[in-house]
Design an enzyme around this catalytic site. Structure first.
Site, PDB file in Angstrom:
ATOM      1  N   CYS A  82      -0.360   4.094   2.702  1.00 32.10           N
ATOM      2  CA  CYS A  82      -0.434   3.854   4.150  1.00 32.10           C
ATOM      3  C   CYS A  82      -0.194   2.373   4.423  1.00 32.10           C
ATOM      4  CB  CYS A  82      -1.741   4.361   4.741  1.00 32.10           C
ATOM      5  SG  CYS A  82      -3.215   4.037   3.767  1.00 32.10           S
ATOM      6  N   SER A  83      -1.186   1.642   4.848  1.00 27.72           N
ATOM      7  CA  SER A  83      -0.936   0.247   5.206  1.00 27.72           C
ATOM      8  C   SER A  83      -2.164  -0.617   4.955  1.00 27.72           C
ATOM      9  CB  SER A  83      -0.522   0.155   6.669  1.00 27.72           C
ATOM     10  OG  SER A  83      -1.522   0.750   7.479  1.00 27.72           O
ATOM     11  N   CYS A  84      -2.950  -0.302   3.916  1.00 32.69           N
ATOM     12  CA  CYS A  84      -4.127  -1.106   3.609  1.00 32.69           C
ATOM     13  C   CYS A  84      -3.682  -2.562   3.403  1.00 32.69           C
ATOM     14  CB  CYS A  84      -4.826  -0.581   2.363  1.00 32.69           C
ATOM     15  SG  CYS A  84      -5.474   1.094   2.595  1.00 32.69           S
ATOM     16  N   CYS A 116       0.896  -1.149   0.000  1.00 28.76           N
ATOM     17  CA  CYS A 116       0.000   0.000   0.000  1.00 28.76           C
ATOM     18  C   CYS A 116       0.928   1.189   0.000  1.00 28.76           C
ATOM     19  CB  CYS A 116      -0.901   0.028   1.236  1.00 28.76           C
ATOM     20  SG  CYS A 116      -1.797   1.599   1.332  1.00 28.76           S
TER      21      CYS A 116
HETATM   22 FE    FE Z   1      -3.575   2.302   2.406  1.00 31.21          FE
END
Ligand code: FE
Length: 206
Positions: free
Chosen positions: A106-108, A103
């Site tokens: 961010c951190s999906c 991602c």
């Molecule tokens: Fe994300």
């Protein structure tokens, strides 16, 4: 790409952080215990769901087909879904294609099948290098992808999250679905690892 995953943490997430800090301050929770719980969801419980999905895809051609067509619906057959699931897409490694999930913003991450994302998945270094130099990045994970194999990078968002279906290793024809699931690692479903053929040590000992 969606801009939805650029949002700051929600009010609830911030409240949880504040509460955790307060409880730690007052000596009411042990940070090490929290770390152990996170480790459990990051490495043990979480990715076992995805491993079950992969093992079923390896052993059930009709399921594999449904998984590739609509992963959200296919994993729901096994009871997986819910928050941080988004629309799930399964991408399959082959002799010609190696898939890598990131991602960039961010951190999906597909929580229902992989659990919590590892720390490195959220790092700026991983997010930027996955796009700029995926082969170089994979080398740092100890994975050398031959030039003839295409590396495909999938950028997750809150709406669309990816999991990799790794290749089934050689020497596993006689294994049960359950035994196969035990071979599947979290990193192989992110695409930063492949699955090694099972070791024969267990048979050699005894
Ligand atoms: Fe994300």
């Amino acid at each position: 790409m969606s801009a939805n995953h650029t949002r700051a943490p929600t009010g609830a997430a911030l409240r949880v952080k504040a509460l955790e800090a307060l409880l730690e301050d007052k000596g009411m929770v042990d940070p090490a215990a929290i770390d152990r719980i996170i480790d459990l969801y990051e490495n043990k419980i979480g990715p076992r769901n995805g491993a079950r999905v992969v093992a079923k895809a390896w052993t059930d051609a009709a399921f594999r087909k449904r998984l590739l067509a609509d992963a959200t619906a296919a994993v729901a057959e096994l009871g997986y879904g819910g928050p941080e699931g988004g629309h799930l897409v399964a991408v399959e490694n082959t002799a010609r294609v190696h898939n890598l999930v990131v991602c960039t913003l961010c951190s999906c991450y597909p929580w229902p099948v992989l659990g919590l994302p590892p720390m490195w998945y959220k790092s700026f270094a991983y997010r930027s290098r996955a796009v700029r130099d995926p082969r170089g990045l994979l080398k740092e994970f100890g994975l050398e992808i031959p030039e003839r194999v295409e590396v495909r990078v999938w950028d997750s968002s809150a709406e669309q999250r990816y999991m990799v279906i790794p290749r089934r290793p050689a020497g596993t024809a006689a294994m049960s679905e359950q035994e196969l699931a035990a071979l599947v690692t979290r990193d192989s479903m992110i695409g930063t690892a492949v699955i090694a053929p099972p070791s024969h040590k267990a048979f050699a000992r005894s």
